[in-house]
Design a protein around this motif. Structure first.
Motif, PDB file in Angstrom:
ATOM      1  N   GLU C 167     -37.875 -23.073 -57.610  1.00 62.79           N
ATOM      2  CA  GLU C 167     -38.428 -22.141 -58.597  1.00 62.79           C
ATOM      3  C   GLU C 167     -39.147 -22.915 -59.700  1.00 62.79           C
ATOM      4  N   ALA C 168     -38.548 -24.046 -60.088  1.00 71.25           N
ATOM      5  CA  ALA C 168     -39.178 -24.855 -61.128  1.00 71.25           C
ATOM      6  C   ALA C 168     -40.543 -25.341 -60.653  1.00 71.25           C
ATOM      7  N   ALA C 169     -40.629 -25.745 -59.382  1.00 69.39           N
ATOM      8  CA  ALA C 169     -41.913 -26.203 -58.861  1.00 69.39           C
ATOM      9  C   ALA C 169     -42.934 -25.074 -58.905  1.00 69.39           C
ATOM     10  N   ALA C 170     -42.511 -23.881 -58.469  1.00 73.04           N
ATOM     11  CA  ALA C 170     -43.430 -22.736 -58.492  1.00 73.04           C
ATOM     12  C   ALA C 170     -43.845 -22.422 -59.927  1.00 73.04           C
ATOM     13  N   ASP C 171     -42.891 -22.544 -60.820  1.00 70.86           N
ATOM     14  CA  ASP C 171     -43.168 -22.278 -62.227  1.00 70.86           C
ATOM     15  C   ASP C 171     -44.174 -23.300 -62.772  1.00 70.86           C
ATOM     16  N   LEU C 172     -44.171 -24.500 -62.184  1.00 70.71           N
ATOM     17  CA  LEU C 172     -45.072 -25.565 -62.639  1.00 70.71           C
ATOM     18  C   LEU C 172     -46.304 -25.651 -61.745  1.00 70.71           C
ATOM     19  N   TYR C 173     -46.764 -24.517 -61.282  1.00 73.62           N
ATOM     20  CA  TYR C 173     -48.073 -24.395 -60.627  1.00 73.62           C
ATOM     21  C   TYR C 173     -48.147 -24.985 -59.225  1.00 73.62           C
ATOM     22  N   ALA C 174     -47.011 -25.224 -58.562  1.00 74.98           N
ATOM     23  CA  ALA C 174     -47.067 -25.698 -57.181  1.00 74.98           C
ATOM     24  C   ALA C 174     -47.150 -24.492 -56.255  1.00 74.98           C
ATOM     25  N   SER C 175     -48.102 -24.523 -55.348  1.00 70.28           N
ATOM     26  CA  SER C 175     -48.202 -23.446 -54.360  1.00 70.28           C
ATOM     27  C   SER C 175     -47.003 -23.568 -53.410  1.00 70.28           C
ATOM     28  N   PRO C 176     -46.745 -22.522 -52.620  1.00 66.32           N
ATOM     29  CA  PRO C 176     -45.582 -22.603 -51.713  1.00 66.32           C
ATOM     30  C   PRO C 176     -45.633 -23.853 -50.831  1.00 66.32           C
ATOM     31  N   TRP C 177     -46.801 -24.185 -50.321  1.00 68.09           N
ATOM     32  CA  TRP C 177     -46.898 -25.361 -49.456  1.00 68.09           C
ATOM     33  C   TRP C 177     -46.619 -26.635 -50.242  1.00 68.09           C
ATOM     34  N   GLN C 178     -47.164 -26.722 -51.466  1.00 65.13           N
ATOM     35  CA  GLN C 178     -46.891 -27.902 -52.300  1.00 65.13           C
ATOM     36  C   GLN C 178     -45.415 -28.001 -52.640  1.00 65.13           C
ATOM     37  N   THR C 179     -44.812 -26.852 -52.928  1.00 67.66           N
ATOM     38  CA  THR C 179     -43.384 -26.848 -53.229  1.00 67.66           C
ATOM     39  C   THR C 179     -42.597 -27.404 -52.057  1.00 67.66           C
ATOM     40  N   PHE C 180     -42.956 -26.964 -50.859  1.00 63.82           N
ATOM     41  CA  PHE C 180     -42.243 -27.439 -49.677  1.00 63.82           C
ATOM     42  C   PHE C 180     -42.435 -28.948 -49.499  1.00 63.82           C
ATOM     43  N   ARG C 181     -43.674 -29.398 -49.637  1.00 66.75           N
ATOM     44  CA  ARG C 181     -43.997 -30.795 -49.342  1.00 66.75           C
ATOM     45  C   ARG C 181     -43.445 -31.733 -50.422  1.00 66.75           C
ATOM     46  N   LEU C 182     -43.492 -31.292 -51.671  1.00 64.44           N
ATOM     47  CA  LEU C 182     -43.154 -32.199 -52.770  1.00 64.44           C
ATOM     48  C   LEU C 182     -41.719 -32.091 -53.232  1.00 64.44           C
ATOM     49  N   VAL C 183     -41.097 -30.970 -52.959  1.00 65.51           N
ATOM     50  CA  VAL C 183     -39.731 -30.785 -53.466  1.00 65.51           C
ATOM     51  C   VAL C 183     -38.743 -30.550 -52.323  1.00 65.51           C
ATOM     52  N   THR C 184     -38.968 -29.503 -51.536  1.00 60.72           N
ATOM     53  CA  THR C 184     -37.975 -29.141 -50.525  1.00 60.72           C
ATOM     54  C   THR C 184     -37.774 -30.259 -49.503  1.00 60.72           C
ATOM     55  N   LEU C 185     -38.877 -30.690 -48.908  1.00 67.52           N
ATOM     56  CA  LEU C 185     -38.759 -31.658 -47.816  1.00 67.52           C
ATOM     57  C   LEU C 185     -38.115 -32.967 -48.269  1.00 67.52           C
ATOM     58  N   PRO C 186     -38.570 -33.576 -49.356  1.00 73.21           N
ATOM     59  CA  PRO C 186     -37.918 -34.826 -49.763  1.00 73.21           C
ATOM     60  C   PRO C 186     -36.425 -34.659 -50.031  1.00 73.21           C
ATOM     61  N   LEU C 187     -36.033 -33.488 -50.486  1.00 75.39           N
ATOM     62  CA  LEU C 187     -34.620 -33.301 -50.813  1.00 75.39           C
ATOM     63  C   LEU C 187     -33.777 -33.002 -49.576  1.00 75.39           C
ATOM     64  N   VAL C 188     -34.390 -32.391 -48.546  1.00 73.21           N
ATOM     65  CA  VAL C 188     -33.620 -32.058 -47.350  1.00 73.21           C
ATOM     66  C   VAL C 188     -33.631 -33.209 -46.346  1.00 73.21           C
ATOM     67  N   LEU C 189     -34.585 -34.115 -46.509  1.00 72.69           N
ATOM     68  CA  LEU C 189     -34.781 -35.160 -45.512  1.00 72.69           C
ATOM     69  C   LEU C 189     -33.503 -35.922 -45.150  1.00 72.69           C
ATOM     70  N   PRO C 190     -32.683 -36.324 -46.110  1.00 70.30           N
ATOM     71  CA  PRO C 190     -31.466 -37.040 -45.715  1.00 70.30           C
ATOM     72  C   PRO C 190     -30.605 -36.233 -44.743  1.00 70.30           C
TER      73      PRO C 190
END
Lengths: 304, 391, 280
Positions: C167-190
């Motif tokens: 939500e913070a990423a979306a709030d900071l102007y990240a599109s859904p795809w950017q949110t996934f690539r920059l936040v979700t994926l790096p955090l789920v990768l482990p």
């Protein structure tokens, strides 16, 4: 502060329904994500079970070369039961004894790691999991060395007269049960550890403050609170142990064969598919019956 | 905050007031926000105050775009942004427990919004922002290496750097300890004055709301109970809920006969009192007669009661000494316990439990509130916490 | 008196250490046997120390072929199962949909079904469908039983992730795809990496299901099984020891990483213990 009041509603045009396109896509998305995996599981897990059920009802006089006919031959079931009930009984007997041994060993181990190990906790946990880092079969073969007639263990047991001068361990039920216990013990310990680790030691202190003896603390506090892990661990031990035939094959003799050995040979040696399928199905039904009976008694079906 | 030029951040001219119009949010059959309408003037510090579950956070999330309203509008100036995706709104949020990206360092956390909007050279802005929140040398650290107060300031910098039209703060100080919270309250207020952005601050801490905000709205069950300047609301609450949510009150069940004069006469528990007409939210039928505990004074006997004060008699049933003041409970003849705070100014002696006392107040400090039929007295009882400490 | 008090306090730890010894003994034996020159092909006893087995691990070339085949199968099965399982985990954690309990059952059952039953039923399917058994039927089977474990592992990581970060990423102007690539994926990768390691180890070590579906294809466990009848080459113990050491190193590495990400305030994915079955 100025002009702060509940704004009159005149400007409020009724909000229409939320824009549909985004919502439709969102409703479909989970199914798209699930589709490949679910299809794989359906096709290669669920459908084969039906195929197995069908194969168990094939005409037993057919063969792989001449082809099988589905004749709803329910007689296959009593036939295989009659022929192989000792192996069935042995599967459940060995797995049951191994489970008891594993509980006696695994509970103290899980408890010690969870509550007593302090900073060694992670190291000890790795020691529990470590055996699984190498091949199941290679480890089981190592027991052949340990239990060998010329090995130090048999020598020691003979010296203290726990074994007769010609007594052996290898190729006996003892070896098979020891192998089963060894191979599946980590599956029992890990979930048990997980629930014991969550156990707040202050509860134990509170119990002891309230006049509970160590034995009472265990029975009234520790054991009930570790029940979810105990149930999960028991199932994770018992299900694969009952279906195992590697230990019986490598550490035992045909006298120790379990139902898995029979199924293996039915499918791969004798090529008697109806018999093999019927045995497989009976095994699954028996395991399910034991598991659900156990869960009902344990009274916590939510672990599934 | 003079350095942030409109050129680098592309900030539009101030869009105007934030208006919520008939905003409603239902989750299944539960109505979280119920036909809410209010105006938040541009540049003000606005606090939404309420207990957990009152709908304040849902309201905030609808402004941020993280929740879709069931119906109603969110107007920024003249533009309805209620259906805009969050990343398309000129609104930023300081999240509860901050939601800093754990895999990015502080610099990248703060630069995140600028980068997403395609701004290439972010260094100056980020450093200026870190200076504003006094974290100059922390850019290369990870969020987990910072204390709670520092994380909180990063979250603030990360939102403010985008120069939003509205900054939303969702219980931003809830995770901090008391002392730090005080400090951050002052700092937040300073920054708000400095940047002049509209702040909408959600909190359950009445003292935080009162000390920081220009305007406070008390929410209850998805609706706004009362809205106004903190002092006005405290001195003259609109409902029994507000009277006991913002501070505490002794509310005596009373009947008012109505009146045409400047005083409203009421009868409570057989005794007659009056309240100035300007302090009566209701002047007919079932009412509450309200007096704040610190406006209730205790005297040994009726002849010590100053002229013009009204009084009830009772017995001290409990006295607790809390340093700056002593809190007394006075059991009245009809059995209710009134709460009274006496400042420990050294002027009067302390009263022992069991002492017969006269509790008196200046009618200009009393107020009348509507009361549902059958409701009995609502007295403050002993405070869970001394005045001056927030929850 | 003092001793009995000490015993009462420490017997649990004593028992635990004995049990750990029981669990560790076979590995020590495997390691020892990897340095053994056996007296005969069918002997399992330690005879004479040698380094030959380590110098020439591929002296029996069938064995190394089998190891290679197991690695190939494990690799393909891991990639497929990880992709399928991760997608399912995302659907389960991130979306509401009807039929959730059915899907949960479908994921849970393979973990609770005896391998014997899964192996024989797949065999029955392949035979009746006329599919020749070999490399690819093994891959299919391995993907099937690995998927559930991937789902469970990735799901745990995803569920432990703070939704407010997105939500913070979306709030900071990240599109859904950017949110996934920059936040979700790096955090789920482990979690995904842990799931992949788990899948590989499950696949590499599987015997029962493979045995019913391999046709004439020989994986490492099948090679060991066959060799157990004819006499085990000591190099099998070299492979066993090497596997152990590699896995231990991997665990060491991931736990170091885990410690780092714990410091960074991330939930740590469940350890890549083989078959760390966790009932859902």
């Amino acid at each position: 502060m100025t002009a702060l009041a509940h704004v009159p509603t005149s400007t409020g045009q009724p909000a229409g329904p939320p824009p549909p396109p985004r919502h439709d896509r969102h409703r479909l998305l989970p199914y798209l994500l699930l589709l490949p995996g679910a299809a794989w599981l359906l096709l290669f897990f669920a459908v084969p079970l039906f195929q197995l059920a069908a194969a168990s009802l094939y005409d037993p006089t057919g063969s792989l070369s001449t082809g099988y006919a589905l004749t709803w031959a329910f007689g296959n079931y009593p036939d295989v039961l009659q022929a192989y009930w000792p192996q069935f009984a042995r599967s459940f007997g060995y797995a049951g004894i191994a489970l008891l041994l594993a509980l006696l060993m695994g509970y103290p181990l899980a408890y010690a790691i969870a509550q007593k190990a302090g900073r060694w906790k992670n190291l000890l946990l790795v020691c529990v999991v470590a055996p699984m880092f190498t091949s199941f079969l290679v480890r089981t073969l190592a027991w052949k060395t340990i239990l060998s007639d010329n090995g130090w263990l048999v020598g020691l047991l003979r010296d203290v007269h726990l074994l007769g001068p010609d007594g052996r361990l290898l190729a006996t039920p003892v070896a098979v049960v020891l192998g089963l216990t060894y191979n599946f013990l980590p599956f029992l310990v890990l979930p048990l550890y997980a629930s014991l680790e969550r156990l707040d030691y202050r509860l134990l202190e509170a119990a002891s403050d309230l006049y509970a003896s160590p034995v009472q603390i265990f029975r009234k506090v520790t054991l009930p609170l570790s029940m979810p892990g105990l149930i999960a661990g028991t199932l994770l031990f018992f299900i694969p142990a009952t279906g195992d035939y590697i230990n019986a094959e490598l550490l035992g003799t045909p006298n120790e064969y379990m139902i898995g050995n029979v199924i293996d040979s039915a499918f791969l040696v004798r090529l008697d598919y109806p018999q093999g399928a019927a045995l497989s199905f009976l095994l699954m039904a028996a395991i399910l019956a034991v598991v659900f009976g156990y869960l009902r008694r344990a009274g916590t079906e939510e672990v599934l | 905050m003079t350095g942030m030029s409109a050129k680098t951040t592309g900030r539009a001219a101030p869009a105007g007031d934030l208006r919520l119009v008939n905003l409603t949010k239902r989750f299944g059959i539960f109505t979280a926000v119920d036909d809410l309408s209010l105006t938040i003037p541009q540049g003000s510090f606005f606090a939404l105050l309420g207990a957990s579950g009152c709908g304040k956070t849902t309201t905030l999330r609808m402004i941020a775009g993280l929740e879709q309203p069931t119906s109603g509008q969110v107007l920024l100036g003249d533009r309805d942004i209620a259906r805009l995706r969050p990343y398309k709104r000129p609104v930023n949020t300081v999240f509860q427990s901050y939601a800093l990206f754990p895999h990015l360092n502080i610099f990248e956390n703060v630069a995140f919004g600028l980068r997403r909007r395609g701004i290439r050279s972010v260094d100056d802005e980020v450093l200026r922002m870190l200076a504003l929140v006094q974290l100059d040398d922390f850019g290369h650290r990870r969020p987990a290496q910072l204390s709670g107060g520092q994380q909180q300031r990063v979250a603030l910098a990360r939102a403010l750097i985008n120069q939003p039209q509205v900054l939303l703060l969702d219980e931003p100080l809830g995770a901090l300890d008391l002392k730090l919270r005080r400090q951050m309250q002052i700092e937040l207020k300073r920054i708000q004055t400095e940047v002049g952005i509209t702040f909408v601050h959600v909190t359950h801490d009445q003292e935080e709301a009162m000390t920081m905000a220009d305007t406070v709205a008390v929410m209850n069950a998805g609706r706004i109970e009362q809205l106004g300047a903190p002092a006005d609301m405290y001195e003259y609450p609109a409902t029994a809920f507000v009277a006991n949510f913002l501070g505490q009150s002794n509310l005596l069940a009373a009947e008012a006969a109505g009146g045409s004069g400047s005083e409203v006469p009421v009868t409570a528990h057989g005794a007659r009192f009056s309240v100035p007409a300007g302090r009566a939210r209701a002047d007919r039928g079932e009412v509450y007669l309200g007096v704040r505990p610190e406006k209730l004074h205790l005297a040994d006997s009726a002849d010590q009661v100053p002229a013009g004060h009204q009084h009830v008699t009772g017995v001290v049933s409990d006295a607790s000494y809390v340093g700056v003041s002593t809190q007394y409970l006075v059991r009245t003849g009809w059995g209710s316990e009134l709460s009274a705070f006496a400042a420990n100014s050294g002027l009067g002696g302390r009263l022992p439990v069991g002492a017969a006392v006269v509790a008196h107040w200046d009618p200009r400090h009393a107020f009348l509130l509507p009361r549902a039929p059958g409701q009995d007295d609502r007295t403050a009882g002993l405070l869970d916490e001394p005045v001056g400490a927030s929850s | 008196m003092k001793f009995s008090r000490w015993l009462a306090d420490h017997w649990v730890m004593g028992v635990a250490l004995l049990v750990l010894g029981y669990l560790s003994l076979p590995i020590l034996v495997v390691a020892a046997l990897s340095f053994n020159r056996p007296s005969s092909r069918l002997s399992y006893d330690f005879n004479e120390f040698t380094l030959d087995n380590w110098r020439q691990p591929c002296a029996t070339s069938d064995m190394c072929d089998a190891v290679l085949r197991s690695v190939q199968i494990g690799f393909i099965a891991t990639v497929v199962a990880t992709v399928l399982g991760t997608l399912m985990a995302f659907a389960l954690v991130r979306h509401r949909f009807t039929g959730r309990s059915g899907i949960n059952l479908l994921i849970f059952l393979p973990m609770a079904t005896p391998e014997l039953v899964m192996g024989t039923s797949l065999l029955a399917l392949f035979v009746s469908a006329g599919v020749p058994q070999g490399f690819w039927t093994v891959v299919i089977a391995h993907v099937m039983f690995c998927v559930s474990f991937v789902v469970v592992t990735v799901k745990a990581r995803l569920a432990g992730m703070d939704r407010r970060l997105e939500e913070a990423a979306a709030d900071l102007y990240a599109s859904p795809w950017q949110t996934f690539r920059l936040v979700t994926l790096p955090l789920v990768l482990p979690g995904i990496v842990a799931a992949a390691l788990l899948a590989f180890s499950l696949s590499f070590d599987d015997f029962i299901i493979t045995n019913f579906n391999a046709g004439t294809t020989v994986t490492f466990p099948m090679y060991v099984w066959g060799a157990a009848q004819r006499g085990i080459p000591p190099q099998v113990n070299v492979i066993g020891t090497a596997m152990f050491v590699i896995a231990l190193l991997l665990v060491g590495l991931t736990s170091l990483r885990g410690r780092r990400s714990r410091r960074a305030g991330l939930p740590v994915a469940p350890a890549a213990g083989r078959r760390a079955k966790s009932p859902t």
